[in-house]
Design a protein around this motif. Structure first.
Motif, PDB file in Angstrom:
ATOM      1  N   ASN A  29      -2.925   6.600   3.373  1.00 29.76           N
ATOM      2  CA  ASN A  29      -3.120   5.199   3.022  1.00 29.76           C
ATOM      3  C   ASN A  29      -4.497   4.744   3.476  1.00 29.76           C
ATOM      4  OD1 ASN A  29      -2.882   2.154   4.068  1.00 29.76           O
ATOM      5  ND2 ASN A  29      -1.538   2.442   2.308  1.00 29.76           N
ATOM      6  N   ALA A  30      -5.112   3.862   2.707  1.00 34.50           N
ATOM      7  CA  ALA A  30      -6.420   3.305   3.078  1.00 34.50           C
ATOM      8  C   ALA A  30      -6.370   1.788   2.970  1.00 34.50           C
ATOM      9  CB  ALA A  30      -7.510   3.860   2.173  1.00 34.50           C
ATOM     10  N   ALA A  31      -7.048   1.135   3.910  1.00 36.28           N
ATOM     11  CA  ALA A  31      -6.972  -0.321   3.991  1.00 36.28           C
ATOM     12  C   ALA A  31      -8.344  -0.929   4.220  1.00 36.28           C
ATOM     13  CB  ALA A  31      -6.040  -0.725   5.133  1.00 36.28           C
ATOM     14  N   ARG A  32      -8.483  -2.194   3.862  1.00 41.25           N
ATOM     15  CA  ARG A  32      -9.725  -2.921   4.133  1.00 41.25           C
ATOM     16  C   ARG A  32      -9.805  -3.387   5.579  1.00 41.25           C
ATOM     17  NH1 ARG A  32      -8.638  -4.715  -1.238  1.00 41.25           N
ATOM     18  NH2 ARG A  32     -10.307  -4.087  -2.662  1.00 41.25           N
ATOM     19  N   ARG A  33      -8.616  -3.574   6.187  1.00 38.30           N
ATOM     20  CA  ARG A  33      -8.564  -4.073   7.564  1.00 38.30           C
ATOM     21  C   ARG A  33      -7.610  -3.223   8.386  1.00 38.30           C
ATOM     22  NH1 ARG A  33      -9.754  -9.551   8.381  1.00 38.30           N
ATOM     23  NH2 ARG A  33      -8.107  -9.594   9.952  1.00 38.30           N
ATOM     24  N   TYR A  34      -7.977  -2.948   9.632  1.00 36.93           N
ATOM     25  CA  TYR A  34      -7.115  -2.158  10.515  1.00 36.93           C
ATOM     26  C   TYR A  34      -5.806  -2.876  10.774  1.00 36.93           C
ATOM     27  CZ  TYR A  34      -5.665   0.629  14.560  1.00 36.93           C
ATOM     28  OH  TYR A  34      -4.974   1.423  15.428  1.00 36.93           O
ATOM     29  N   ASP A  35      -5.860  -4.217  10.857  1.00 34.88           N
ATOM     30  CA  ASP A  35      -4.608  -4.917  11.146  1.00 34.88           C
ATOM     31  C   ASP A  35      -3.669  -4.958   9.951  1.00 34.88           C
ATOM     32  OD1 ASP A  35      -5.975  -8.334  11.199  1.00 34.88           O
ATOM     33  OD2 ASP A  35      -5.841  -6.839   9.616  1.00 34.88           O
ATOM     34  N   ASP A  36      -4.088  -4.429   8.808  1.00 33.84           N
ATOM     35  CA  ASP A  36      -3.142  -4.234   7.706  1.00 33.84           C
ATOM     36  C   ASP A  36      -2.000  -3.329   8.153  1.00 33.84           C
ATOM     37  OD1 ASP A  36      -5.520  -4.185   4.911  1.00 33.84           O
ATOM     38  OD2 ASP A  36      -4.542  -5.840   5.989  1.00 33.84           O
ATOM     39  N   TYR A  37      -2.260  -2.474   9.140  1.00 39.20           N
ATOM     40  CA  TYR A  37      -1.227  -1.569   9.613  1.00 39.20           C
ATOM     41  C   TYR A  37      -0.237  -2.249  10.553  1.00 39.20           C
ATOM     42  CZ  TYR A  37      -3.871   1.859   7.140  1.00 39.20           C
ATOM     43  OH  TYR A  37      -4.498   2.526   6.140  1.00 39.20           O
ATOM     44  N   ASP A  38      -0.471  -3.505  10.851  1.00 40.16           N
ATOM     45  CA  ASP A  38       0.547  -4.290  11.542  1.00 40.16           C
ATOM     46  C   ASP A  38       1.571  -4.830  10.555  1.00 40.16           C
ATOM     47  OD1 ASP A  38      -1.906  -5.760  13.780  1.00 40.16           O
ATOM     48  OD2 ASP A  38      -0.700  -3.941  13.977  1.00 40.16           O
ATOM     49  N   ARG A  39       1.255  -4.704   9.292  1.00 41.76           N
ATOM     50  CA  ARG A  39       2.147  -5.249   8.246  1.00 41.76           C
ATOM     51  C   ARG A  39       2.614  -4.100   7.346  1.00 41.76           C
ATOM     52  NH1 ARG A  39      -1.901  -8.938   9.176  1.00 41.76           N
ATOM     53  NH2 ARG A  39      -3.256  -8.063   7.587  1.00 41.76           N
ATOM     54  N   VAL A  40       2.160  -4.042   6.134  1.00 44.33           N
ATOM     55  CA  VAL A  40       2.679  -3.051   5.188  1.00 44.33           C
ATOM     56  C   VAL A  40       1.647  -1.993   4.814  1.00 44.33           C
ATOM     57  CG1 VAL A  40       4.381  -4.622   4.235  1.00 44.33           C
ATOM     58  CG2 VAL A  40       2.089  -4.524   3.227  1.00 44.33           C
ATOM     59  N   GLY A  41       0.514  -1.977   5.493  1.00 42.84           N
ATOM     60  CA  GLY A  41      -0.505  -0.999   5.203  1.00 42.84           C
ATOM     61  C   GLY A  41      -1.482  -1.489   4.153  1.00 42.84           C
ATOM     62  N   GLY A  42      -2.414  -0.598   3.810  1.00 45.52           N
ATOM     63  CA  GLY A  42      -3.440  -0.961   2.849  1.00 45.52           C
ATOM     64  C   GLY A  42      -2.978  -0.830   1.407  1.00 45.52           C
ATOM     65  N   ALA A  43      -3.905  -1.143   0.505  1.00 44.52           N
ATOM     66  CA  ALA A  43      -3.556  -1.193  -0.914  1.00 44.52           C
ATOM     67  C   ALA A  43      -3.613   0.167  -1.605  1.00 44.52           C
ATOM     68  CB  ALA A  43      -4.498  -2.153  -1.627  1.00 44.52           C
ATOM     69  N   TYR A  44      -4.205   1.154  -0.954  1.00 43.79           N
ATOM     70  CA  TYR A  44      -4.445   2.430  -1.607  1.00 43.79           C
ATOM     71  C   TYR A  44      -3.548   3.515  -1.023  1.00 43.79           C
ATOM     72  CZ  TYR A  44      -8.586  -0.301  -2.667  1.00 43.79           C
ATOM     73  OH  TYR A  44      -9.419  -1.312  -3.049  1.00 43.79           O
ATOM     74  N   TRP A  45      -2.927   4.275  -1.925  1.00 46.99           N
ATOM     75  CA  TRP A  45      -1.975   5.302  -1.522  1.00 46.99           C
ATOM     76  C   TRP A  45      -2.270   6.621  -2.213  1.00 46.99           C
ATOM     77  CZ3 TRP A  45       1.774   4.433   2.106  1.00 46.99           C
ATOM     78  CH2 TRP A  45       2.026   3.102   2.449  1.00 46.99           C
ATOM     79  N   GLY A  46      -2.018   7.700  -1.499  1.00 51.67           N
ATOM     80  CA  GLY A  46      -2.043   9.011  -2.111  1.00 51.67           C
ATOM     81  C   GLY A  46      -0.694   9.308  -2.747  1.00 51.67           C
ATOM     82  N   GLN A  47      -0.593  10.487  -3.318  1.00 46.26           N
ATOM     83  CA  GLN A  47       0.623  10.855  -4.047  1.00 46.26           C
ATOM     84  C   GLN A  47       1.691  11.432  -3.126  1.00 46.26           C
ATOM     85  OE1 GLN A  47      -2.007  12.741  -3.834  1.00 46.26           O
ATOM     86  NE2 GLN A  47      -1.270  14.825  -3.448  1.00 46.26           N
ATOM     87  N   GLY A  48       1.321  11.783  -1.921  1.00 46.42           N
ATOM     88  CA  GLY A  48       2.273  12.311  -0.957  1.00 46.42           C
ATOM     89  C   GLY A  48       2.282  13.825  -0.915  1.00 46.42           C
ATOM     90  N   THR A  49       2.587  14.357   0.251  1.00 47.58           N
ATOM     91  CA  THR A  49       2.723  15.806   0.417  1.00 47.58           C
ATOM     92  C   THR A  49       3.959  16.075   1.266  1.00 47.58           C
ATOM     93  OG1 THR A  49       1.562  17.840   1.094  1.00 47.58           O
ATOM     94  CG2 THR A  49       1.209  15.905   2.465  1.00 47.58           C
ATOM     95  N   GLN A  50       4.752  17.041   0.861  1.00 46.22           N
ATOM     96  CA  GLN A  50       6.016  17.334   1.530  1.00 46.22           C
ATOM     97  C   GLN A  50       5.788  18.182   2.775  1.00 46.22           C
ATOM     98  OE1 GLN A  50       9.363  16.440   0.619  1.00 46.22           O
ATOM     99  NE2 GLN A  50       9.794  17.282   2.655  1.00 46.22           N
ATOM    100  N   VAL A  51       6.398  17.745   3.865  1.00 46.92           N
ATOM    101  CA  VAL A  51       6.437  18.522   5.098  1.00 46.92           C
ATOM    102  C   VAL A  51       7.902  18.803   5.407  1.00 46.92           C
ATOM    103  CG1 VAL A  51       6.021  18.507   7.585  1.00 46.92           C
ATOM    104  CG2 VAL A  51       4.286  17.625   6.010  1.00 46.92           C
ATOM    105  N   THR A  52       8.245  20.064   5.541  1.00 51.50           N
ATOM    106  CA  THR A  52       9.611  20.455   5.853  1.00 51.50           C
ATOM    107  C   THR A  52       9.605  21.322   7.104  1.00 51.50           C
ATOM    108  OG1 THR A  52      10.209  20.422   3.509  1.00 51.50           O
ATOM    109  CG2 THR A  52      11.704  21.569   5.011  1.00 51.50           C
ATOM    110  N   VAL A  53      10.388  20.893   8.094  1.00 54.25           N
ATOM    111  CA  VAL A  53      10.466  21.619   9.358  1.00 54.25           C
ATOM    112  C   VAL A  53      11.876  22.186   9.486  1.00 54.25           C
ATOM    113  CG1 VAL A  53      10.137  21.520  11.847  1.00 54.25           C
ATOM    114  CG2 VAL A  53       8.800  20.022  10.344  1.00 54.25           C
ATOM    115  N   SER A  54      11.974  23.491   9.543  1.00 58.52           N
ATOM    116  CA  SER A  54      13.280  24.130   9.646  1.00 58.52           C
ATOM    117  C   SER A  54      13.647  24.363  11.113  1.00 58.52           C
ATOM    118  CB  SER A  54      13.265  25.466   8.910  1.00 58.52           C
ATOM    119  OG  SER A  54      12.333  26.342   9.491  1.00 58.52           O
ATOM    120  N   SER A  55      14.933  24.306  11.366  1.00 59.70           N
ATOM    121  CA  SER A  55      15.401  24.476  12.759  1.00 59.70           C
ATOM    122  C   SER A  55      15.687  25.933  13.086  1.00 59.70           C
ATOM    123  CB  SER A  55      16.655  23.641  12.985  1.00 59.70           C
ATOM    124  OG  SER A  55      17.648  24.003  12.053  1.00 59.70           O
TER     125      SER A  55
END
Length: 122
Positions: A96-122
């Motif tokens: 996520n990317a934001a114009r202001r750092y305090d955006d992360y006190d709320r819902v984050g910035g306006a820009y998002w990536g597509q996501g990447t899966q992380v799977t941790v096996s036990s």
């Protein structure tokens, strides 16, 4: 602003992964970046955030001491080093990317990536 994540995958508990997020486009408008994650059936949560100069960071309590956020402004890239991974870290991780750092006190910035899966096996 376009964000592209990489580095996800399958790892055993106790292992490590490093996620990368490459930013392009109007990156001059970005003053902070962060990583979020969302596990199945759960709400998206902030994992870590960092200011544009890298001097200020913030972590979720669940990852403190295990994850490290960093950025290389020359490469317009942010990283998340994840050590001592646990099965409960399994999720889709979003950049996520934001114009202001305090955006992360709320819902984050306006820009998002597509996501990447992380799977941790036990």
């Amino acid at each position: 602003v376009q964000l592209v994540e990489s580095g996800g995958g399958l790892v055993q508990a106790g292992g490590s992964l490093r996620l990368s997020c490459a930013a392009s486009g109007s990156t001059f408008s970005i003053n902070a970046m962060g990583w979020y994650r969302q596990a199945p059936g759960k709400r998206r949560e902030l994992v870590a955030a960092i200011t544009s100069d890298g001097r200020t960071t913030n972590y979720a309590d669940s990852v403190k001491g295990r994850f490290t956020i960093s950025r290389d402004n020359a490469k317009n890239t942010m990283y998340l080093q994840m050590n001592s991974l646990k099965p409960e870290d399994t999720a889709v991780y979003y950049c996520n990317a934001a114009r202001r750092y305090d955006d992360y006190d709320r819902v984050g910035g306006a820009y998002w990536g597509q996501g990447t899966q992380v799977t941790v096996s036990s």
